[in-house]
Design a protein around this motif. Structure first.
Motif, PDB file in Angstrom:
ATOM      1  N   ALA A 231       1.161  -1.336   0.182  1.00 14.43           N
ATOM      2  CA  ALA A 231      -0.201  -0.225   0.215  1.00 14.43           C
ATOM      3  C   ALA A 231       0.736   1.195   0.275  1.00 14.43           C
ATOM      4  CB  ALA A 231      -0.999  -0.114   1.451  1.00 14.43           C
ATOM      5  N   TRP A 232       2.000   1.508   0.321  1.00 16.62           N
ATOM      6  CA  TRP A 232       3.006   2.354   0.678  1.00 16.62           C
ATOM      7  C   TRP A 232       3.232   2.078  -0.463  1.00 16.62           C
ATOM      8  CZ3 TRP A 232       4.021   7.168   2.559  1.00 16.62           C
ATOM      9  CH2 TRP A 232       6.135   7.112   2.053  1.00 16.62           C
ATOM     10  N   TRP A 233       3.735   1.573  -1.364  1.00 15.60           N
ATOM     11  CA  TRP A 233       4.380   1.043  -1.799  1.00 15.60           C
ATOM     12  C   TRP A 233       3.320   1.812  -3.674  1.00 15.60           C
ATOM     13  CZ3 TRP A 233       6.418  -3.707  -1.906  1.00 15.60           C
ATOM     14  CH2 TRP A 233       7.561  -4.111  -0.974  1.00 15.60           C
ATOM     15  N   ARG A 234       2.492   1.543  -3.633  1.00 17.00           N
ATOM     16  CA  ARG A 234       1.468   1.895  -4.877  1.00 17.00           C
ATOM     17  C   ARG A 234       1.050   3.942  -4.327  1.00 17.00           C
ATOM     18  NH1 ARG A 234      -1.615  -2.645  -2.986  1.00 17.00           N
ATOM     19  NH2 ARG A 234      -2.679  -2.095  -1.363  1.00 17.00           N
ATOM     20  N   TYR A 235       1.119   3.779  -2.358  1.00 14.74           N
ATOM     21  CA  TYR A 235       1.016   5.366  -3.286  1.00 14.74           C
ATOM     22  C   TYR A 235       2.371   6.114  -2.997  1.00 14.74           C
ATOM     23  CZ  TYR A 235       0.342  10.265  -0.327  1.00 14.74           C
ATOM     24  OH  TYR A 235       0.232  11.363  -0.152  1.00 14.74           O
ATOM     25  N   LEU A 236       3.294   6.086  -3.000  1.00  7.07           N
ATOM     26  CA  LEU A 236       4.276   6.748  -3.522  1.00  7.07           C
ATOM     27  C   LEU A 236       4.459   6.263  -5.337  1.00  7.07           C
ATOM     28  CD1 LEU A 236       7.540   5.111  -1.255  1.00  7.07           C
ATOM     29  CD2 LEU A 236       6.835   7.036  -0.959  1.00  7.07           C
ATOM     30  N   GLN A 237       3.712   5.500  -5.422  1.00  4.05           N
ATOM     31  CA  GLN A 237       4.178   5.744  -7.086  1.00  4.05           C
ATOM     32  C   GLN A 237       3.254   6.314  -7.775  1.00  4.05           C
ATOM     33  OE1 GLN A 237       2.483   1.828  -8.954  1.00  4.05           O
ATOM     34  NE2 GLN A 237       4.761   2.162 -11.070  1.00  4.05           N
ATOM     35  N   ALA A 238       1.414   6.041  -7.150  1.00  4.39           N
ATOM     36  CA  ALA A 238       0.306   7.735  -7.298  1.00  4.39           C
ATOM     37  C   ALA A 238       0.731   8.927  -7.260  1.00  4.39           C
ATOM     38  CB  ALA A 238      -0.660   6.815  -6.707  1.00  4.39           C
ATOM     39  N   ARG A 239       1.968   9.346  -6.690  1.00  6.90           N
ATOM     40  CA  ARG A 239       1.976  10.672  -6.050  1.00  6.90           C
ATOM     41  C   ARG A 239       2.891  11.243  -7.401  1.00  6.90           C
ATOM     42  NH1 ARG A 239      -0.229  14.171  -0.539  1.00  6.90           N
ATOM     43  NH2 ARG A 239       0.391  15.890  -1.783  1.00  6.90           N
ATOM     44  N   TRP A 240       3.965   9.998  -7.037  1.00  3.89           N
ATOM     45  CA  TRP A 240       5.421  11.097  -7.300  1.00  3.89           C
ATOM     46  C   TRP A 240       5.882  10.080  -8.528  1.00  3.89           C
ATOM     47  CZ3 TRP A 240       5.647  10.411  -1.564  1.00  3.89           C
ATOM     48  CH2 TRP A 240       4.952  11.452  -1.001  1.00  3.89           C
ATOM     49  N   GLY A 241       4.975   9.003  -8.957  1.00  5.37           N
ATOM     50  CA  GLY A 241       5.860   8.464 -10.270  1.00  5.37           C
ATOM     51  C   GLY A 241       5.618   9.296 -11.519  1.00  5.37           C
ATOM     52  N   TYR A 242       5.052  10.213 -11.376  1.00  4.34           N
ATOM     53  CA  TYR A 242       5.473  11.402 -12.657  1.00  4.34           C
ATOM     54  C   TYR A 242       6.408  11.368 -13.016  1.00  4.34           C
ATOM     55  CZ  TYR A 242       5.267  15.245  -9.736  1.00  4.34           C
ATOM     56  OH  TYR A 242       5.757  15.972  -9.040  1.00  4.34           O
ATOM     57  N   SER A 243       8.025  11.479 -11.854  1.00  2.00           N
ATOM     58  CA  SER A 243       8.942  11.800 -12.269  1.00  2.00           C
ATOM     59  C   SER A 243       9.955  11.483 -12.356  1.00  2.00           C
ATOM     60  CB  SER A 243       8.524  13.349 -11.111  1.00  2.00           C
ATOM     61  OG  SER A 243      10.148  13.621 -10.964  1.00  2.00           O
ATOM     62  N   THR A 244      10.695  11.876 -13.459  1.00  2.71           N
ATOM     63  CA  THR A 244      11.834  11.002 -13.429  1.00  2.71           C
ATOM     64  C   THR A 244      12.889  11.830 -12.814  1.00  2.71           C
ATOM     65  OG1 THR A 244      12.880  12.658 -14.777  1.00  2.71           O
ATOM     66  CG2 THR A 244      11.535  10.558 -15.804  1.00  2.71           C
ATOM     67  N   ARG A 245      12.623  12.446 -11.537  1.00  2.00           N
ATOM     68  CA  ARG A 245      13.486  12.759 -10.473  1.00  2.00           C
ATOM     69  C   ARG A 245      13.785  12.072  -8.926  1.00  2.00           C
ATOM     70  NH1 ARG A 245      17.336  15.963 -13.752  1.00  2.00           N
ATOM     71  NH2 ARG A 245      16.277  17.128 -15.450  1.00  2.00           N
ATOM     72  N   PHE A 246      13.006  11.234  -9.213  1.00  2.00           N
ATOM     73  CA  PHE A 246      12.901  10.677  -8.148  1.00  2.00           C
ATOM     74  C   PHE A 246      12.866   9.148  -8.154  1.00  2.00           C
ATOM     75  CE2 PHE A 246       8.877   8.702  -4.983  1.00  2.00           C
ATOM     76  CZ  PHE A 246       9.737   9.423  -3.990  1.00  2.00           C
TER      77      PHE A 246
END
Length: 252
Positions: A231-246
């Motif tokens: 659930a934590w990984w899904r949240y990170l991906q959904a919120r900040w996965g758009y950025s290639t800087r992360f």
């Protein structure tokens, strides 16, 4: 959060981090959702005892310990009776000529023995006529593994934006390999009770009598901890996965 008279009678907010901002000379409502068990006292005769919230400075040493009678400024009534369900301890505090909350303590004061469990804490501006402002505490619910604190998420949104503007790549550690909470949940997500015989630092420990934490199960089988990690990984991906800087990293 667990307060135990013999081991950790106090927990407090404000040390080595920015304290919550407050309005000067303003009244705030304080509420604590709690349960208590086995509290006895008073340790020093003639004084109140039990679970209480208080404010103060560095309440430790020189006869001014946080659990001692008379230390700090008490801001709620005392609760010393056993509770069979969750209850609300309510009080208030008034800020002085300051813009930040002083150290805020939850304490088993003047207690001989006993335990208090804290579920949630609120500190809200009292605006009169039964109207209150937002909770100023950044992480008010003690079940930190069950929610994402939106204030910090918003702050990291800004960090990502600045990284993109300035050509900076980020690789933050997003999971601790020895997370305290995850190491104390069983297969179904129930807490593993504290047992002194299970402490690694105790030379008399007896692993055969301990319930081992089931952090991960073999193969594809699911445990509560694995579900929470996903659930934590899904949240990170959904919120900040758009950025290639992360880029995500895990502590080893």
């Amino acid at each position: 959060m667990r307060l135990e008279a013999a081991r950790n009678p106090c927990m407090f907010l404000g040390f080595m981090k920015a304290p919550p901002a407050v309005l000067a000379n303003t009244r705030y409502r304080v509420r604590v959702r709690y349960r208590t068990a086995g509290i006895t006292g008073p340790r020093v005769e003639g004084g109140a005892y039990g679970l209480v919230a208080k404010t103060g400075g560095w309440l430790w040493g020189q006869g001014n310990n946080c659990q001692d009678r008379g230390s700090g400024q008490v801001v709620t009534p005392y609760s010393a009776e056993d509770t069979s369900d969750w209850r609300i301890l309510e009080g208030s505090l008034t800020t002085g000529n300051t813009n930040f909350l002083p150290f805020f303590y939850l304490t088993l004061e003047n207690v001989i023995q006993g335990t208090a469990f804290i579920d949630k804490v609120w500190i809200e501006e009292d605006r009169g006529n039964s109207s209150f402002g937002p909770n100023i505490l950044p992480k008010p619910w003690m079940a930190h593994h069950l929610y994402m604190e939106q204030r910090n998420s918003y702050a990291f949104d800004k960090v990502i934006a600045l990284a993109e503007q300035n050509g900076v790549y980020l690789r933050p550690v997003i999971m601790e390999k020895n997370d305290w909470i995850f190491n104390r949940l069983d297969q179904q997500g129930e807490p593993i009770p504290y047992n002194l015989l299970c402490e690694d630092s105790d030379p008399k420990n007896d692993p055969a009598r301990c319930r081992e934490p089931l952090v991960l199960r073999p193969g594809r089988s699911m445990s509560k901890v694995r579900w929470l990690q996903q659930a934590w990984w899904r949240y990170l991906q959904a919120r900040w996965g758009y950025s290639t800087r992360f880029t995500l990293g895990v502590a080893k």
